[in-house]
Design a protein around this motif. Structure first.
Motif, PDB file in Angstrom:
ATOM      1  N   GLN A 259       0.785  -1.180  -0.019  1.00 35.56           N
ATOM      2  CA  GLN A 259       0.221  -0.193   0.102  1.00 35.56           C
ATOM      3  C   GLN A 259       0.787   1.245   0.039  1.00 35.56           C
ATOM      4  OE1 GLN A 259      -2.995   0.602  -0.630  1.00 35.56           O
ATOM      5  NE2 GLN A 259      -4.276  -0.934   0.023  1.00 35.56           N
ATOM      6  N   TYR A 260       1.973   1.104   0.898  1.00 33.81           N
ATOM      7  CA  TYR A 260       2.687   2.308   0.937  1.00 33.81           C
ATOM      8  C   TYR A 260       3.665   2.526  -0.499  1.00 33.81           C
ATOM      9  CZ  TYR A 260       6.785   5.212   1.999  1.00 33.81           C
ATOM     10  OH  TYR A 260       7.799   6.206   2.078  1.00 33.81           O
ATOM     11  N   THR A 261       3.913   1.655  -1.134  1.00 36.92           N
ATOM     12  CA  THR A 261       4.432   1.715  -2.487  1.00 36.92           C
ATOM     13  C   THR A 261       3.655   2.238  -3.490  1.00 36.92           C
ATOM     14  OG1 THR A 261       5.876  -0.321  -1.751  1.00 36.92           O
ATOM     15  CG2 THR A 261       5.678   0.205  -4.236  1.00 36.92           C
ATOM     16  N   TYR A 262       2.202   1.851  -3.490  1.00 38.69           N
ATOM     17  CA  TYR A 262       1.343   2.327  -4.232  1.00 38.69           C
ATOM     18  C   TYR A 262       1.253   4.070  -4.236  1.00 38.69           C
ATOM     19  CZ  TYR A 262      -0.666  -2.019  -5.460  1.00 38.69           C
ATOM     20  OH  TYR A 262      -0.880  -3.472  -5.840  1.00 38.69           O
ATOM     21  N   ILE A 293      -2.110  13.670  -7.981  1.00 39.34           N
ATOM     22  CA  ILE A 293      -1.699  14.093  -6.634  1.00 39.34           C
ATOM     23  C   ILE A 293      -3.090  13.938  -5.874  1.00 39.34           C
ATOM     24  CG2 ILE A 293      -0.922  15.770  -5.171  1.00 39.34           C
ATOM     25  CD1 ILE A 293       1.044  16.545  -7.478  1.00 39.34           C
ATOM     26  N   ALA A 294      -4.101  14.460  -6.241  1.00 39.17           N
ATOM     27  CA  ALA A 294      -5.319  14.424  -5.422  1.00 39.17           C
ATOM     28  C   ALA A 294      -5.980  13.086  -5.088  1.00 39.17           C
ATOM     29  CB  ALA A 294      -6.535  15.263  -6.582  1.00 39.17           C
ATOM     30  N   LEU A 295      -5.774  12.291  -6.206  1.00 41.78           N
ATOM     31  CA  LEU A 295      -6.167  10.776  -6.042  1.00 41.78           C
ATOM     32  C   LEU A 295      -5.098  10.248  -4.951  1.00 41.78           C
ATOM     33  CD1 LEU A 295      -6.475   9.265  -9.595  1.00 41.78           C
ATOM     34  CD2 LEU A 295      -8.192   9.726  -7.954  1.00 41.78           C
ATOM     35  N   THR A 296      -3.954  10.563  -5.119  1.00 43.31           N
ATOM     36  CA  THR A 296      -2.949  10.205  -3.840  1.00 43.31           C
ATOM     37  C   THR A 296      -3.634  10.652  -2.526  1.00 43.31           C
ATOM     38  OG1 THR A 296      -1.167  10.043  -5.505  1.00 43.31           O
ATOM     39  CG2 THR A 296      -0.547   9.954  -3.252  1.00 43.31           C
ATOM     40  N   ILE A 297      -3.884  11.850  -2.501  1.00 41.37           N
ATOM     41  CA  ILE A 297      -4.346  12.428  -1.144  1.00 41.37           C
ATOM     42  C   ILE A 297      -5.455  11.664  -1.010  1.00 41.37           C
ATOM     43  CG2 ILE A 297      -5.250  14.559  -0.183  1.00 41.37           C
ATOM     44  CD1 ILE A 297      -3.490  16.307  -2.045  1.00 41.37           C
ATOM     45  N   GLY A 298      -6.475  11.352  -1.750  1.00 42.07           N
ATOM     46  CA  GLY A 298      -7.606  10.770  -1.269  1.00 42.07           C
ATOM     47  C   GLY A 298      -7.314   9.370  -0.813  1.00 42.07           C
ATOM     48  N   LYS A 299      -6.196   8.598  -1.508  1.00 40.76           N
ATOM     49  CA  LYS A 299      -6.174   7.531  -0.877  1.00 40.76           C
ATOM     50  C   LYS A 299      -5.524   7.477   0.350  1.00 40.76           C
ATOM     51  CE  LYS A 299      -3.074   3.407  -2.422  1.00 40.76           C
ATOM     52  NZ  LYS A 299      -2.150   3.557  -1.034  1.00 40.76           N
ATOM     53  N   ALA A 300      -4.537   8.509   0.503  1.00 37.81           N
ATOM     54  CA  ALA A 300      -3.900   8.666   1.666  1.00 37.81           C
ATOM     55  C   ALA A 300      -4.888   8.510   2.950  1.00 37.81           C
ATOM     56  CB  ALA A 300      -3.033   9.737   1.911  1.00 37.81           C
ATOM     57  N   ASP A 304      -5.015   4.666   3.250  1.00 38.73           N
ATOM     58  CA  ASP A 304      -3.709   4.403   3.916  1.00 38.73           C
ATOM     59  C   ASP A 304      -3.830   4.545   5.579  1.00 38.73           C
ATOM     60  OD1 ASP A 304      -2.514   4.073   1.822  1.00 38.73           O
ATOM     61  OD2 ASP A 304      -1.245   5.694   1.670  1.00 38.73           O
ATOM     62  N   MET A 305      -4.981   5.479   5.708  1.00 38.61           N
ATOM     63  CA  MET A 305      -5.012   5.947   7.258  1.00 38.61           C
ATOM     64  C   MET A 305      -5.601   4.747   8.077  1.00 38.61           C
ATOM     65  SD  MET A 305      -7.098   9.000   8.666  1.00 38.61           S
ATOM     66  CE  MET A 305      -5.851  10.265   8.388  1.00 38.61           C
ATOM     67  N   SER A 306      -6.435   4.002   7.405  1.00 37.35           N
ATOM     68  CA  SER A 306      -7.039   2.789   7.869  1.00 37.35           C
ATOM     69  C   SER A 306      -6.299   1.333   7.649  1.00 37.35           C
ATOM     70  CB  SER A 306      -8.771   2.366   7.275  1.00 37.35           C
ATOM     71  OG  SER A 306      -8.569   2.512   5.783  1.00 37.35           O
ATOM     72  N   THR A 307      -5.518   1.517   6.716  1.00 33.93           N
ATOM     73  CA  THR A 307      -4.839   0.159   6.614  1.00 33.93           C
ATOM     74  C   THR A 307      -3.190   0.035   7.054  1.00 33.93           C
ATOM     75  OG1 THR A 307      -4.302   0.700   4.169  1.00 33.93           O
ATOM     76  CG2 THR A 307      -6.335  -0.723   4.759  1.00 33.93           C
ATOM     77  N   LEU A 308      -2.753   1.204   6.804  1.00 34.00           N
ATOM     78  CA  LEU A 308      -1.044   1.361   7.168  1.00 34.00           C
ATOM     79  C   LEU A 308      -1.038   1.410   8.661  1.00 34.00           C
ATOM     80  CD1 LEU A 308       0.267   3.456   4.356  1.00 34.00           C
ATOM     81  CD2 LEU A 308       0.148   0.968   4.640  1.00 34.00           C
ATOM     82  N   THR A 309      -0.169   1.063   9.227  1.00 30.97           N
ATOM     83  CA  THR A 309       0.123   1.184  10.715  1.00 30.97           C
ATOM     84  C   THR A 309       1.712   1.430  10.846  1.00 30.97           C
ATOM     85  OG1 THR A 309       0.699  -1.343  11.121  1.00 30.97           O
ATOM     86  CG2 THR A 309      -1.588  -0.482  11.331  1.00 30.97           C
ATOM     87  N   GLY A 310       2.061   1.943  11.860  1.00 33.27           N
ATOM     88  CA  GLY A 310       3.521   2.398  12.419  1.00 33.27           C
ATOM     89  C   GLY A 310       4.307   3.194  11.510  1.00 33.27           C
ATOM     90  N   VAL A 311       5.580   2.930  10.968  1.00 31.45           N
ATOM     91  CA  VAL A 311       6.242   3.472  10.285  1.00 31.45           C
ATOM     92  C   VAL A 311       5.498   3.851   8.717  1.00 31.45           C
ATOM     93  CG1 VAL A 311       7.626   1.523   9.290  1.00 31.45           C
ATOM     94  CG2 VAL A 311       8.657   3.934   9.492  1.00 31.45           C
ATOM     95  N   ARG A 313       2.489   4.272   7.846  1.00 31.91           N
ATOM     96  CA  ARG A 313       1.625   5.455   7.893  1.00 31.91           C
ATOM     97  C   ARG A 313       2.271   6.700   8.029  1.00 31.91           C
ATOM     98  NH1 ARG A 313      -3.214   5.465  12.477  1.00 31.91           N
ATOM     99  NH2 ARG A 313      -3.884   3.874  11.215  1.00 31.91           N
ATOM    100  N   ALA A 314       3.322   6.733   9.103  1.00 34.95           N
ATOM    101  CA  ALA A 314       4.084   8.023   9.053  1.00 34.95           C
ATOM    102  C   ALA A 314       4.859   8.450   7.922  1.00 34.95           C
ATOM    103  CB  ALA A 314       5.010   7.702  10.371  1.00 34.95           C
ATOM    104  N   LEU A 315       5.352   7.551   7.383  1.00 35.00           N
ATOM    105  CA  LEU A 315       6.030   7.869   5.996  1.00 35.00           C
ATOM    106  C   LEU A 315       5.196   8.420   5.042  1.00 35.00           C
ATOM    107  CD1 LEU A 315       8.803   4.957   6.042  1.00 35.00           C
ATOM    108  CD2 LEU A 315       9.168   7.665   6.213  1.00 35.00           C
ATOM    109  N   SER A 316       4.060   7.792   5.023  1.00 40.51           N
ATOM    110  CA  SER A 316       3.138   7.978   3.788  1.00 40.51           C
ATOM    111  C   SER A 316       2.581   9.496   4.076  1.00 40.51           C
ATOM    112  CB  SER A 316       1.946   7.164   3.859  1.00 40.51           C
ATOM    113  OG  SER A 316       1.028   7.524   2.959  1.00 40.51           O
ATOM    114  N   PHE A 317       2.308   9.995   5.132  1.00 43.72           N
ATOM    115  CA  PHE A 317       1.846  11.365   5.349  1.00 43.72           C
ATOM    116  C   PHE A 317       3.125  12.190   5.317  1.00 43.72           C
ATOM    117  CE2 PHE A 317      -1.919   8.973   6.857  1.00 43.72           C
ATOM    118  CZ  PHE A 317      -2.878   9.869   6.208  1.00 43.72           C
ATOM    119  N   ILE A 318       4.278  11.951   5.777  1.00 49.50           N
ATOM    120  CA  ILE A 318       5.421  12.908   5.902  1.00 49.50           C
ATOM    121  C   ILE A 318       5.635  12.880   4.036  1.00 49.50           C
ATOM    122  CG2 ILE A 318       7.851  12.813   6.187  1.00 49.50           C
ATOM    123  CD1 ILE A 318       7.198  11.575   8.852  1.00 49.50           C
TER     124      ILE A 318
END
Length: 348
Positions: A259-262, A293-300, A304-311, A313-318
């Protein structure tokens, strides 16, 4: 005549009649050339394989090439000879036959080559991708040709081929033959079937959108550009899926790393589009960048907020935040920069 020689003979007769019509301007000769073309069309309607089961298994150089290629060349030649005198019904009939045989030659040769000579085989992703690519390439050619010929047949042919390519992309590549929807193996790391089925059609659809820009309605060109963007994103996403899951894309769940790679890949793709838009001053590329980029923001926020955890999730939003800040700076410093005020003229 045996095998497909009758088809070839009738097509060459049409070409010969068109040539005679240029030497002896008798109106009936133009009609006769169109009649011979109609007979060839009726002949392939009766037996599309030209010679039945004796087509052969050799790719390209088989009876399809002679049975469709020679008539296609003959009809193109006949239309070239007949056009200078008049744009009448016989000419349009021969132009339509030329386009028809060219398209059928390409599609049937693809089907023959992909399926090892089995013309009744089940369609595949490779065949669908090649069909869409060829349709787009032919549409580009007809778009260029119609600007010179001003032919209503060339215009209609370009539109029909474009419609076929769009429908083939939607129902074929994105649904019926999509390896994420139905079982299908994608072998190879980079040089694989995804490149043929998604990347090449995306490039050709983008080129077609530029070919029609300024010649057809804005929505026509922009729709093609949007289709190219969808195919490009599909290619990028499917390649990532293959990277994590191997040849069988439908097996296994989606991990946090995937998910992070996407997200990172989509974000990088959007940044690349923005860079291209700035370098070549393309508003369309910048708009495509904004969409990605809008699609990426929507995905995040939605995924990502509901499926990613830990590092992850943090890296995705950073990463997303840093890119948005950088984009804002680019727009402020480069795209929206103001010209320095001109010095006031000295007063006497």
């Amino acid at each position: 005549m045996e095998k497909g020689w009758l088809t070839i003979a009738l097509a060459l007769t049409s070409l010969g009649t068109a040539w005679i019509a240029t030497q002896r301007p008798i109106p009936f000769l133009r009609t006769l050339a169109a009649v011979f073309a109609g007979l060839v069309v009726a002949r392939i309607g009766y037996e599309p394989r030209i010679v039945g089961d004796d087509v052969g298994t050799t790719p390209i150089f088989n009876w399809l090439l002679w049975g469709y290629g020679v008539p296609a060349a003959s009809f193109w030649g006949a239309s070239y000879l007949m056009r200078p005198r008049a744009d009448d019904a016989p000419l349009r009939a021969i132009e339509a036959a030329a386009i028809l045989f060219t398209v059928l030659l390409a599609f049937l040769e693809i089907r023959h080559a992909v399926n090892g000579g089995d013309m009744l085989a089940v369609p595949s992703l490779a065949e669908a991708g090649l069909d869409v690519s060829v349709a787009l390439a032919l549409a580009i050619g007809l778009e260029r040709l119609r600007l010179r010929s001003r032919s209503i047949v060339h215009n209609a042919g370009a539109v029909l081929l474009t419609a076929f390519a769009v429908l083939g992309s939607v129902f074929g590549l994105l649904f019926l033959e999509n390896p994420m929807v139905f079982h299908g193996e994608i072998r190879g790391s980079v040089l694989n079937l995804l490149l043929l089925a998604y990347a090449f059609p995306a490039i050709l659809m983008l080129l077609l959108s530029y070919a029609v820009a300024g010649q057809r309605p804005v929505v026509y060109a922009n729709s093609l550009a949007a289709g190219a963007l969808i195919l490009a994103l599909s290619y990028l996403s499917l390649e990532i899926r293959r990277l994590y899951h191997g040849p069988n894309l439908i097996l296994g769940g989606t991990s946090g790393a995937e998910q992070y790679t996407y997200s990172i890949a989509w974000l990088a793709f959007g940044v690349v589009l923005l860079g291209i838009g700035i370098l070549v001053q393309s508003q369309r590329a910048r708009l495509a960048s904004a969409v990605v980029i809008a699609l990426t923001i929507g995905k995040a926020f939605l995924i990502d907020m509901s499926t990613l955890t830990g590092v992850y999730r943090a890296l995705s939003f950073i990463c997303l935040g840093l890119v948005l800040v950088a984009i804002g700076w680019l727009y402020q410093k480069i795209l929206f920069r103001r010209r320095p005020p001109e010095a006031a003229a000295p007063t006497a």
